[in-house]
Write an enzyme that holds these catalytic residues in place. Sequence first.
Site, PDB file in Angstrom:
ATOM      1  N   LYS A  26       0.909  -1.012  -0.270  1.00  0.00           N
ATOM      2  CA  LYS A  26       0.065   0.003   0.102  1.00  0.00           C
ATOM      3  C   LYS A  26       0.818   1.192   0.033  1.00  0.00           C
ATOM      4  O   LYS A  26       1.634   1.163   0.657  1.00  0.00           O
ATOM      5  CB  LYS A  26      -1.085  -0.178   1.149  1.00  0.00           C
ATOM      6  CG  LYS A  26      -1.882   1.040   1.432  1.00  0.00           C
ATOM      7  CD  LYS A  26      -2.625   0.844   2.367  1.00  0.00           C
ATOM      8  CE  LYS A  26      -3.773   1.839   3.054  1.00  0.00           C
ATOM      9  NZ  LYS A  26      -4.532   1.402   4.220  1.00  0.00           N
ATOM     10  N   SER A  38      -9.265   1.181   3.394  1.00  0.00           N
ATOM     11  CA  SER A  38      -8.697   1.819   2.334  1.00  0.00           C
ATOM     12  C   SER A  38      -7.687   1.184   1.582  1.00  0.00           C
ATOM     13  O   SER A  38      -6.854   1.788   0.553  1.00  0.00           O
ATOM     14  CB  SER A  38      -8.030   3.342   2.998  1.00  0.00           C
ATOM     15  OG  SER A  38      -7.194   2.705   4.036  1.00  0.00           O
ATOM     16  N   SER A  67      -9.367  -1.087   7.235  1.00  0.00           N
ATOM     17  CA  SER A  67      -8.905  -0.971   5.975  1.00  0.00           C
ATOM     18  C   SER A  67      -8.138  -2.320   5.480  1.00  0.00           C
ATOM     19  O   SER A  67      -7.861  -2.376   4.381  1.00  0.00           O
ATOM     20  CB  SER A  67      -7.791   0.271   5.846  1.00  0.00           C
ATOM     21  OG  SER A  67      -8.505   1.269   5.921  1.00  0.00           O
TER      22      SER A  67
END
Length: 426
Positions: free
Chosen positions: A35, A112, A136
């Site tokens: 990420k 996310s 997330s």
Amino acid sequence: MVKRLDYGAFMEKFSLQLSPSQHQLPLSGLTFAVKDIFDIEGYVTGFGNPDWARTHSAATSTAPAVMGLLTAGATCLGKTVMDEMAYCMYGVNKHYGTPTNPCAPDRVPGGSSSGSAVAVAAKLVDFSLGTDTGASVRVPASYCGILGFRPSLGAVSTVGVLPMSQSYDTVGWFARDPMILNRIGRVLLHLPDVDPIKPSQIIIAEDCFRLSTIPSDRTVQVLVKSIEKLFGAQCVKHAILGDLVKDKVPSLQHFMDKGNEDQVDDIPPSLAALSSAMRLLQRYEFKNYHAKWVTKVNPDFGPGISERIWDAIKATGENIDFCHSVRTELRAALTALLGDHGVLALPTTPGEPPKVQANPATSDIFFSRPFSLLSVAGSSGFCQVSIPLGRYDNVPLAISLVAKHGSDAFLLNLVETLYDTLQETI
């Protein structure tokens, strides 16, 4: 075309590995993605927003979590798309595009850590790193039909990871295979191989499953049958989690008395209050870390995200002390409930992923119910794993298991033991 080929999962691609070892390493031959919230030396950590990337320099070192995976022999293939400043569970990014959910292309991938989940679900990598503050890792794992693990709070280093709300932030990971999920855990958590331990009890949170729009024969009954087959019927217990939280977490009264703007009629009031307390503290911490940059730069944020971030910037310190009390009381209550080798079972999310074109303005209403479930592990700091359970109405569904703080090895082993039986029982 490139976007379509990689499902829009990647911000940038590269191949990063340490010098080959003469010895077989724990993660040799495995590929992963990261990420865009983790520092990798020589790359700007973009935090999902071009204004952030524009106003920050390239990282001068690599986050220990990433370095640990490289040292264990894995190869990093790139950085993945994420929601702006990690402030959404939707997986939508107006600047870089919404990664396509491989299991349900008309549905959001969840956020996310959207790109990290999509990269695994699309088989572009063997596993990936995300972060989980409010949801997330767990939500995108559920929406994309893969395994997602949120470790015990503080169990994996968050050095070199941009903070969202530091007292909740965790480094989590995704995989398709429970054995790989476990192997990643051994490396990130610095755990030795240990034999699986039979759970003393698996407690079905009945009121939490009543929040779900999925029929119980596709979730609870699949789990119960699998548990009975592997461990015996005496292992299955039932509880009303909302009642336990109401009785054992008295500080929540401060959030119930003042009313709850996110209250939905069928959510147990204590769990709705738990969600409110978690989100209040997260907004306050986000403000402390990022208000200066947001107010100075006035970044271009997408719809929905912009409102949430500016609401956080306006957050006050009212009731913050009670938020900390809630977390202490909840951890004690759940520790007493589960004991050393007990597990709590609940839905990862209470329903199907929303459609890609859903109005972002409705997302707070949509997510008020999920946060009531997700705040259980989030506020207690317990570890949680989301396990896919096939599809219902042509979209992925999942179930979650929660174990007490520090029981990560136990929970990872349990998933590996339980996984095949669950898939056979669906």
